[in-house]
Design a protein around this motif. Structure first.
Motif, short mmCIF file in Angstrom:
data_model
loop_
_atom_site.label_atom_id
_atom_site.label_comp_id
_atom_site.label_asym_id
_atom_site.label_seq_id
_atom_site.Cartn_x
_atom_site.Cartn_y
_atom_site.Cartn_z
N LEU A 2 0.98 -1.32 -0.09
CA LEU A 2 0.19 -0.08 -0.17
C LEU A 2 0.86 1.35 -0.03
CD1 LEU A 2 -2.71 1.45 0.21
CD2 LEU A 2 -2.70 0.91 2.61
N GLN A 3 1.86 1.26 0.90
CA GLN A 3 2.65 2.60 0.87
C GLN A 3 3.46 2.76 -0.43
OE1 GLN A 3 5.37 2.54 4.13
NE2 GLN A 3 6.00 4.63 3.77
N GLN A 4 3.94 1.69 -1.11
CA GLN A 4 4.52 1.96 -2.30
C GLN A 4 3.34 2.33 -3.50
OE1 GLN A 4 5.39 -1.61 -4.62
NE2 GLN A 4 7.45 -0.74 -4.93
N ALA A 5 2.04 1.79 -3.49
CA ALA A 5 1.08 2.57 -4.52
C ALA A 5 0.88 3.72 -3.94
CB ALA A 5 -0.14 1.45 -4.05
N LEU A 6 0.95 4.35 -2.89
CA LEU A 6 0.57 5.82 -2.68
C LEU A 6 1.92 6.76 -2.83
CD1 LEU A 6 -1.51 4.95 0.66
CD2 LEU A 6 -2.28 5.58 -1.47
N GLU A 7 2.71 6.36 -3.07
CA GLU A 7 3.93 7.28 -3.52
C GLU A 7 3.72 8.05 -4.59
OE1 GLU A 7 7.71 5.05 -3.79
OE2 GLU A 7 7.55 4.43 -1.64
N GLY A 8 3.63 9.57 -4.30
CA GLY A 8 3.55 10.36 -5.37
C GLY A 8 2.02 10.66 -5.61
N ALA A 9 1.17 10.25 -5.02
CA ALA A 9 -0.43 10.15 -5.24
C ALA A 9 -0.87 11.81 -4.93
CB ALA A 9 -1.25 9.33 -4.61
N PHE A 10 -1.78 12.09 -5.68
CA PHE A 10 -2.39 13.38 -5.42
C PHE A 10 -4.01 13.17 -5.08
CE2 PHE A 10 -3.18 13.27 -9.82
CZ PHE A 10 -4.20 13.91 -10.11
N PHE A 11 -4.43 11.80 -5.69
CA PHE A 11 -5.90 11.55 -5.55
C PHE A 11 -6.11 10.05 -5.30
CE2 PHE A 11 -10.31 10.77 -7.16
CZ PHE A 11 -11.00 11.85 -6.72
N VAL A 12 -6.62 9.64 -4.36
CA VAL A 12 -6.70 8.29 -3.96
C VAL A 12 -8.40 7.74 -4.22
CG1 VAL A 12 -6.38 6.50 -2.22
CG2 VAL A 12 -4.98 8.27 -2.27
N GLN A 13 -8.61 7.02 -4.94
CA GLN A 13 -9.80 6.44 -5.16
C GLN A 13 -10.07 4.95 -4.50
OE1 GLN A 13 -12.34 8.29 -6.52
NE2 GLN A 13 -13.88 6.79 -6.88
N GLU A 14 -10.74 5.02 -3.87
CA GLU A 14 -11.22 3.66 -3.02
C GLU A 14 -12.44 3.03 -3.55
OE1 GLU A 14 -14.39 1.76 -1.60
OE2 GLU A 14 -14.45 3.92 -0.93
N CYS A 15 -11.98 1.73 -3.98
CA CYS A 15 -13.28 0.98 -4.92
C CYS A 15 -13.36 -0.63 -4.24
CB CYS A 15 -12.77 0.81 -6.23
SG CYS A 15 -12.15 2.27 -7.11
N VAL A 16 -13.51 -0.56 -2.78
CA VAL A 16 -13.88 -1.77 -2.31
C VAL A 16 -15.22 -1.88 -2.18
CG1 VAL A 16 -11.51 -1.62 -0.78
CG2 VAL A 16 -13.79 -1.13 0.09
N PHE A 17 -15.70 -3.21 -1.76
CA PHE A 17 -17.30 -3.52 -1.73
C PHE A 17 -17.89 -2.87 -0.71
CE2 PHE A 17 -14.58 -6.19 0.58
CZ PHE A 17 -15.28 -6.40 1.73
N GLU A 18 -19.35 -2.71 -0.99
CA GLU A 18 -20.09 -1.66 -0.17
C GLU A 18 -20.19 -2.23 1.27
OE1 GLU A 18 -21.97 1.17 -1.71
OE2 GLU A 18 -20.10 0.96 -1.88
N ASP A 19 -19.15 -2.09 1.97
CA ASP A 19 -19.15 -2.41 3.24
C ASP A 19 -18.45 -1.41 3.96
OD1 ASP A 19 -19.32 -5.14 5.54
OD2 ASP A 19 -17.47 -3.70 5.75
N LEU A 20 -19.59 -0.72 5.05
CA LEU A 20 -18.92 0.17 5.55
C LEU A 20 -17.57 0.34 6.54
CD1 LEU A 20 -19.45 3.50 6.40
CD2 LEU A 20 -20.87 2.66 8.37
N GLU A 21 -17.64 -0.82 7.27
CA GLU A 21 -16.56 -1.07 8.23
C GLU A 21 -15.27 -1.34 6.89
OE1 GLU A 21 -14.74 -4.01 11.61
OE2 GLU A 21 -16.89 -4.03 10.97
N ALA A 22 -15.30 -1.97 6.17
CA ALA A 22 -14.22 -2.14 5.09
C ALA A 22 -13.58 -0.76 4.67
CB ALA A 22 -14.66 -2.97 4.06
N LYS A 23 -14.66 0.19 4.07
CA LYS A 23 -14.33 1.47 3.68
C LYS A 23 -13.61 2.34 4.73
CE LYS A 23 -17.76 1.32 -0.07
NZ LYS A 23 -16.67 1.47 -1.33
#
Length: 293
Positions: free
Chosen positions: A59-80
């Motif tokens: 996850l940390q590697q994926a977020l390097e240099g990001a300016f916008f993070v779009q979460e796309c996990v399933f519709e579960d409140l706790e997971a989000k």
């Protein structure tokens, strides 16, 4: 895929190893098919867009240099909530945190985030490459600049963003969609019309208009002198009909069994039939997208 068309570098992360790389395989297939169909967005070729795409199991590697993070996990409140709690600790304060949820309230989704001023819902419609709408729904603390940045980004990649001025359960699209579903269900449930024919009311009737103009513009154009004239002519009739609408269906029991049977006779629920019908849907949406261009 829509972000690639805007020339943005896109990093995909999944907490299950291998799933992110599997997603890239599917994206590659879709982008190549779009290029063959002359439906690929933007000025970059399929190969150029795919060169901007990478998969990550960290996850940390994926977020390097990001300016916008779009979460796309399933519709579960706790997971989000868990996703955003983890992401917040790995990005700077300027990074926008965005969720794809279709119905969960921003105030709930982002409740575990410390800085909620940079949080927003960016709800796409399926399939997003052909159905361009994106609902932008603010958290009560979201800064106007965050809404503006999300709007600019979605416009830049070829989507059609709409701004909700405040959060509301179901947002705008699903509230309108659920109203249509509820009345369609009641009409079939009460024996007024068949499943096949109520779908035709939309696909060969209202849907023909609504593919190009919305309900408010439809009202404005359907009377010689515009909206004020329309209201004078039709408001009493609308209120009379609306007062006959029944209660919210419970979508269960004998009516549900009957409707499941009817739609199953038209489109069997086996995967081969559903897959073929979804592919037909996407092809028709592709043709409509071409026409709207």
């Amino acid at each position: 895929m829509v972000f690639l068309s805007g020339g943005y570098m896109v990093k995909i992360y999944d907490n299950k190893p291998g799933l992110a790389s599997g997603a890239i395989t599917e994206i590659r297939k879709q982008i190549e098919e779009l290029q063959q169909a002359k439906m690929l967005r933007g000025n970059l070729t399929a190969a150029e867009q795919l060169s901007l795409l990478s998969s990550h199991d960290d996850l940390q590697q994926a977020l390097e240099g990001a300016f916008f993070v779009q979460e796309c996990v399933f519709e579960d409140l706790e997971a989000k909530q868990t996703v955003f709690h983890e992401v917040e600790d790995l990005v700077t304060e300027s990074v926008i945190l965005s969720s794809s949820t279709s119905c969960l309230m921003p105030s709930n989704v982002f409740s575990r985030v410390q800085n909620r001023t940079r949080c927003i819902i960016s709800h796409p419609v399926n399939p997003p490459y052909y159905v361009r709408l994106v609902e932008l729904v603010p958290h009560p603390e979201t800064l106007p600049a965050v809404m503006d940045a999300a709007y600019s980004l979605m416009t830049d990649v070829g989507q059609a963003p709409v701004r909700l001025r405040k959060e509301i359960d179901g947002f705008a699209l699903n509230r309108v969609q659920y109203a249509i579903i509820a009345e369609s269900w009641r009409l079939v449930q009460d024996g007024v019309i068949s499943v096949k024919d109520i779908d035709l009311v939309m696909s060969e009737g209202l849907g023909m208009r609504y593919a190009f103009i919305g309900p408010i513009e439809t009202m404005h154009l359907n009377a010689p002198e515009g909206m004020e004239d329309y209201l004078q002519r039709y408001s009493e009739g609308m209120k009379r009909v609306l007062n006959t609408f029944g209660p919210v269906p419970d979508f269960s029991g004998e009516p549900a069994a009957r409707i499941i049977k009817e739609i199953g006779e038209l489109i069997p629920a086996e995967q081969e039939h559903l897959t073929a019908r979804r592919e037909r849907r996407d092809q028709l949406l592709m043709g409509l997208a071409k026409l709207k261009e």
